[in-house]
Design a protein around this motif. Structure first.
Motif, PDB file in Angstrom:
ATOM      1  N   ALA A  84       0.812  -1.110  -0.033  1.00  0.00           N
ATOM      2  CA  ALA A  84       0.040   0.094   0.035  1.00  0.00           C
ATOM      3  C   ALA A  84       0.921   1.150  -0.064  1.00  0.00           C
ATOM      4  O   ALA A  84       0.532   2.202  -0.763  1.00  0.00           O
ATOM      5  CB  ALA A  84      -1.023   0.105   1.316  1.00  0.00           C
ATOM      6  N   GLU A  85       2.010   1.288   0.863  1.00  0.00           N
ATOM      7  CA  GLU A  85       2.808   2.290   0.730  1.00  0.00           C
ATOM      8  C   GLU A  85       3.613   2.610  -0.480  1.00  0.00           C
ATOM      9  O   GLU A  85       3.553   3.789  -1.113  1.00  0.00           O
ATOM     10  CB  GLU A  85       3.739   2.248   1.805  1.00  0.00           C
ATOM     11  CG  GLU A  85       3.188   2.222   3.299  1.00  0.00           C
ATOM     12  CD  GLU A  85       4.223   2.077   4.316  1.00  0.00           C
ATOM     13  OE1 GLU A  85       4.047   2.444   5.420  1.00  0.00           O
ATOM     14  OE2 GLU A  85       5.150   0.974   4.374  1.00  0.00           O
ATOM     15  N   LEU A  86       3.825   1.490  -1.196  1.00  0.00           N
ATOM     16  CA  LEU A  86       4.483   1.734  -2.528  1.00  0.00           C
ATOM     17  C   LEU A  86       3.599   2.073  -3.663  1.00  0.00           C
ATOM     18  O   LEU A  86       4.116   2.943  -4.455  1.00  0.00           O
ATOM     19  CB  LEU A  86       5.071   0.437  -3.238  1.00  0.00           C
ATOM     20  CG  LEU A  86       6.424  -0.223  -2.298  1.00  0.00           C
ATOM     21  CD1 LEU A  86       6.670  -1.712  -2.552  1.00  0.00           C
ATOM     22  CD2 LEU A  86       7.590   0.579  -2.427  1.00  0.00           C
ATOM     23  N   ALA A  87       2.332   1.777  -3.425  1.00  0.00           N
ATOM     24  CA  ALA A  87       1.249   2.271  -4.627  1.00  0.00           C
ATOM     25  C   ALA A  87       1.005   3.777  -4.175  1.00  0.00           C
ATOM     26  O   ALA A  87       0.899   4.501  -5.073  1.00  0.00           O
ATOM     27  CB  ALA A  87      -0.004   1.258  -4.263  1.00  0.00           C
ATOM     28  N   ALA A  88       1.109   4.294  -3.016  1.00  0.00           N
ATOM     29  CA  ALA A  88       0.897   5.421  -2.319  1.00  0.00           C
ATOM     30  C   ALA A  88       1.944   6.490  -3.191  1.00  0.00           C
ATOM     31  O   ALA A  88       1.882   7.436  -3.622  1.00  0.00           O
ATOM     32  CB  ALA A  88       0.601   5.453  -1.069  1.00  0.00           C
ATOM     33  N   LEU A  89       3.210   5.930  -3.320  1.00  0.00           N
ATOM     34  CA  LEU A  89       4.296   6.586  -3.510  1.00  0.00           C
ATOM     35  C   LEU A  89       4.388   6.808  -5.262  1.00  0.00           C
ATOM     36  O   LEU A  89       4.373   7.837  -5.688  1.00  0.00           O
ATOM     37  CB  LEU A  89       5.699   5.963  -3.185  1.00  0.00           C
ATOM     38  CG  LEU A  89       6.092   6.210  -1.723  1.00  0.00           C
ATOM     39  CD1 LEU A  89       7.187   5.405  -1.288  1.00  0.00           C
ATOM     40  CD2 LEU A  89       6.634   7.801  -1.400  1.00  0.00           C
ATOM     41  N   ASP A  90       3.756   5.552  -5.826  1.00  0.00           N
ATOM     42  CA  ASP A  90       3.834   5.745  -7.051  1.00  0.00           C
ATOM     43  C   ASP A  90       2.647   6.484  -7.647  1.00  0.00           C
ATOM     44  O   ASP A  90       2.924   7.480  -8.516  1.00  0.00           O
ATOM     45  CB  ASP A  90       3.374   4.137  -7.717  1.00  0.00           C
ATOM     46  CG  ASP A  90       4.537   3.186  -7.772  1.00  0.00           C
ATOM     47  OD1 ASP A  90       5.662   3.819  -7.724  1.00  0.00           O
ATOM     48  OD2 ASP A  90       4.377   1.952  -7.778  1.00  0.00           O
ATOM     49  N   ALA A  91       1.517   6.608  -6.751  1.00  0.00           N
ATOM     50  CA  ALA A  91       0.572   7.627  -7.215  1.00  0.00           C
ATOM     51  C   ALA A  91       0.936   9.121  -6.973  1.00  0.00           C
ATOM     52  O   ALA A  91       0.571   9.848  -7.642  1.00  0.00           O
ATOM     53  CB  ALA A  91      -0.899   7.249  -6.148  1.00  0.00           C
ATOM     54  N   ALA A  92       1.776   9.478  -5.718  1.00  0.00           N
ATOM     55  CA  ALA A  92       1.979  10.674  -5.725  1.00  0.00           C
ATOM     56  C   ALA A  92       3.276  11.304  -6.546  1.00  0.00           C
ATOM     57  O   ALA A  92       3.269  12.483  -6.925  1.00  0.00           O
ATOM     58  CB  ALA A  92       2.795  10.579  -4.289  1.00  0.00           C
ATOM     59  N   PHE A  93       4.019  10.173  -7.181  1.00  0.00           N
ATOM     60  CA  PHE A  93       5.116  10.450  -8.110  1.00  0.00           C
ATOM     61  C   PHE A  93       4.891   9.717  -9.366  1.00  0.00           C
ATOM     62  O   PHE A  93       5.791   8.979  -9.791  1.00  0.00           O
ATOM     63  CB  PHE A  93       6.402  10.210  -7.283  1.00  0.00           C
ATOM     64  CG  PHE A  93       7.148  11.650  -7.116  1.00  0.00           C
ATOM     65  CD1 PHE A  93       7.764  12.373  -8.365  1.00  0.00           C
ATOM     66  CD2 PHE A  93       7.273  12.054  -5.828  1.00  0.00           C
ATOM     67  CE1 PHE A  93       8.464  13.363  -7.787  1.00  0.00           C
ATOM     68  CE2 PHE A  93       8.240  13.105  -5.754  1.00  0.00           C
ATOM     69  CZ  PHE A  93       8.688  13.836  -6.686  1.00  0.00           C
ATOM     70  N   PRO A  94       3.964   9.898 -10.168  1.00  0.00           N
ATOM     71  CA  PRO A  94       3.890   9.280 -11.267  1.00  0.00           C
ATOM     72  C   PRO A  94       4.853   9.473 -12.158  1.00  0.00           C
ATOM     73  O   PRO A  94       5.818  10.454 -12.344  1.00  0.00           O
ATOM     74  CB  PRO A  94       2.593   9.650 -12.036  1.00  0.00           C
ATOM     75  CG  PRO A  94       2.189  10.950 -11.204  1.00  0.00           C
ATOM     76  CD  PRO A  94       2.806  10.887 -10.000  1.00  0.00           C
ATOM     77  N   PRO A  95       5.411   8.509 -13.544  1.00  0.00           N
ATOM     78  CA  PRO A  95       6.566   8.873 -14.103  1.00  0.00           C
ATOM     79  C   PRO A  95       6.786  10.144 -14.809  1.00  0.00           C
ATOM     80  O   PRO A  95       7.783  10.483 -15.074  1.00  0.00           O
ATOM     81  CB  PRO A  95       6.213   7.622 -14.925  1.00  0.00           C
ATOM     82  CG  PRO A  95       5.849   6.407 -14.237  1.00  0.00           C
ATOM     83  CD  PRO A  95       4.681   7.278 -13.473  1.00  0.00           C
ATOM     84  N   ASP A  96       5.400  10.765 -15.465  1.00  0.00           N
ATOM     85  CA  ASP A  96       5.607  11.864 -15.948  1.00  0.00           C
ATOM     86  C   ASP A  96       5.424  13.056 -15.040  1.00  0.00           C
ATOM     87  O   ASP A  96       4.974  14.437 -15.761  1.00  0.00           O
ATOM     88  CB  ASP A  96       4.591  11.649 -17.180  1.00  0.00           C
ATOM     89  CG  ASP A  96       3.151  11.327 -16.665  1.00  0.00           C
ATOM     90  OD1 ASP A  96       2.886  11.368 -15.655  1.00  0.00           O
ATOM     91  OD2 ASP A  96       1.982  11.627 -17.679  1.00  0.00           O
ATOM     92  N   ALA A  97       5.324  13.088 -13.813  1.00  0.00           N
ATOM     93  CA  ALA A  97       5.052  14.210 -13.031  1.00  0.00           C
ATOM     94  C   ALA A  97       5.875  15.261 -13.106  1.00  0.00           C
ATOM     95  O   ALA A  97       5.573  16.493 -12.768  1.00  0.00           O
ATOM     96  CB  ALA A  97       4.627  13.633 -11.657  1.00  0.00           C
ATOM     97  N   VAL A  98       7.291  14.817 -13.162  1.00  0.00           N
ATOM     98  CA  VAL A  98       8.463  15.832 -12.809  1.00  0.00           C
ATOM     99  C   VAL A  98       8.440  17.208 -14.018  1.00  0.00           C
ATOM    100  O   VAL A  98       8.383  16.663 -15.217  1.00  0.00           O
ATOM    101  CB  VAL A  98       9.631  15.444 -12.590  1.00  0.00           C
ATOM    102  CG1 VAL A  98      10.900  16.395 -12.517  1.00  0.00           C
ATOM    103  CG2 VAL A  98       9.617  14.421 -11.408  1.00  0.00           C
TER     104      VAL A  98
END
Length: 329
Positions: free
Chosen positions: A300-314
């Protein structure tokens, strides 16, 4: 300390990047503290030590050599060659020489500066577009046969380049930027690495310090800090990326760890063929980074990080146009 596997080379799962001890992140270098940091890392089991001949124009290898004096057998020592400045006054490396002739000269110079008889992991820092990768790796393989190098690596290469190199001599590791805010290796080089059994060494796993949450303004950088010239740290990009980091800070606070520890734990969770090398020149930050080894993230924590920082977000590239032209080749 956990262990990671880079091809047949076993290393500590968290390494120590030494570049910042000699260049790029401000002029205030403290040799005594830097050497103490290397010693503290080794004492804590963080024995994978990374440098390059271009860092500080050789000064960083000399510093690492002094730090390892009397402790060489306790470290897995990695360095690189091939990337250099066209003129001594150039602020950043901007030319590549991967010729067999230069590889031999560069290796002997690195061994001399480091004060060692062999290098454990020797990387080509960037691919030379004017020299077939087979020729460069063929010369590097001669260094392995001569006992001057144990294992070979590449940095910032494409999957096709890795395949061609690996066919000449086994490549143990590829080094490139990978972190929550640099996700492109996941759809780029990583699948090829895992197909071939090659390890991944992420540099700048804390986003050049941004993911620690300690950088609040471009004014936090010293005048000679390389980040002042990087697109992600300039203009509107800075604030957009700062907003992303705030999400990581919130998730870290909920877990009771620092933002940097959470970011490193995310990388460590990607597999035991991954060995991040966060850089620091101070023991207090080393201690914080090492705390990430004890952070086991849930799905769940890994999924939350992926959602917070998707690959194209930066927002923004990680280098200027000249720097970006040398990666993924």
């Amino acid at each position: 300390m956990r262990e990671s596997q880079l091809g047949e080379l076993t290393v500590s799962s968290l390494g120590l990047g030494c570049m910042g001890m000699s260049q790029s992140y401000g002029v205030q270098n403290d040799e005594a503290e830097s050497i103490a940091t290397v010693h503290a890392a080794i004492d804590a089991g963080c024995t994978f030590i990374d440098t390059a001949d271009v860092y500080g124009d050789g000064a960083n290898e000399e510093l690492v050599g002094r730090a390892l004096a009397g402790r060489r057998d306790q470290a897995v020592l990695a360095t690189k060659f091939g990337f250099k400045r066209a003129q001594p006054s150039d602020s950043m490396p901007n030319v590549v020489d991967g010729s067999p002739e230069y590889s031999r000269v560069a290796l002997d110079a690195s061994l001399r500066r480091l004060g060692v008889e062999h290098i454990d992991l020797w990387y080509l820092h960037r691919r030379d577009p004017n020299v077939p990768i087979e020729e460069t790796v063929g010369a590097m393989a001669e260094a392995v046969q001569a006992g001057k190098v144990r294992y070979l690596g590449l940095s910032e290469v494409s999957g096709d380049t890795l395949r061609a190199a690996h066919a000449v001599h086994p490549i143990s590791a590829v080094q490139s930027e990978w972190s929550l805010w640099t996700r492109d290796p996941e759809t780029g080089i990583l699948p090829t690495l895992r197909e071939l059994g090659v390890g991944f060494v992420p540099f700048s796993p804390l986003g050049r310090g941004f993911l620690t949450g300690q950088i609040k303004s471009p004014a936090d950088f010293e005048p000679d800090d390389m980040r002042r010239e990087m697109p992600r740290f300039t203009g509107e990009n800075f604030q957009k990326n700062l907003d992303l980091v705030e999400k990581v800070r919130e998730l870290a606070a909920a877990r009771g760890v620092t933002a940097g520890q959470l970011a490193l734990a995310w990388l460590l969770a990607q597999g035991n063929d991954v060995a991040p090398i966060p850089g620091t020149k101070r023991r207090k930050y080393l201690a914080e980074n090492l705390g990430a080894v004890d952070v086991e993230l849930t799905a769940a924590e890994l999924a939350a990080l992926d959602a917070a920082f998707p690959p194209d977000a930066v927002a923004g590239d990680r280098y200027n146009a000249g720097g970006m032209s040398m990666v993924g080749k």
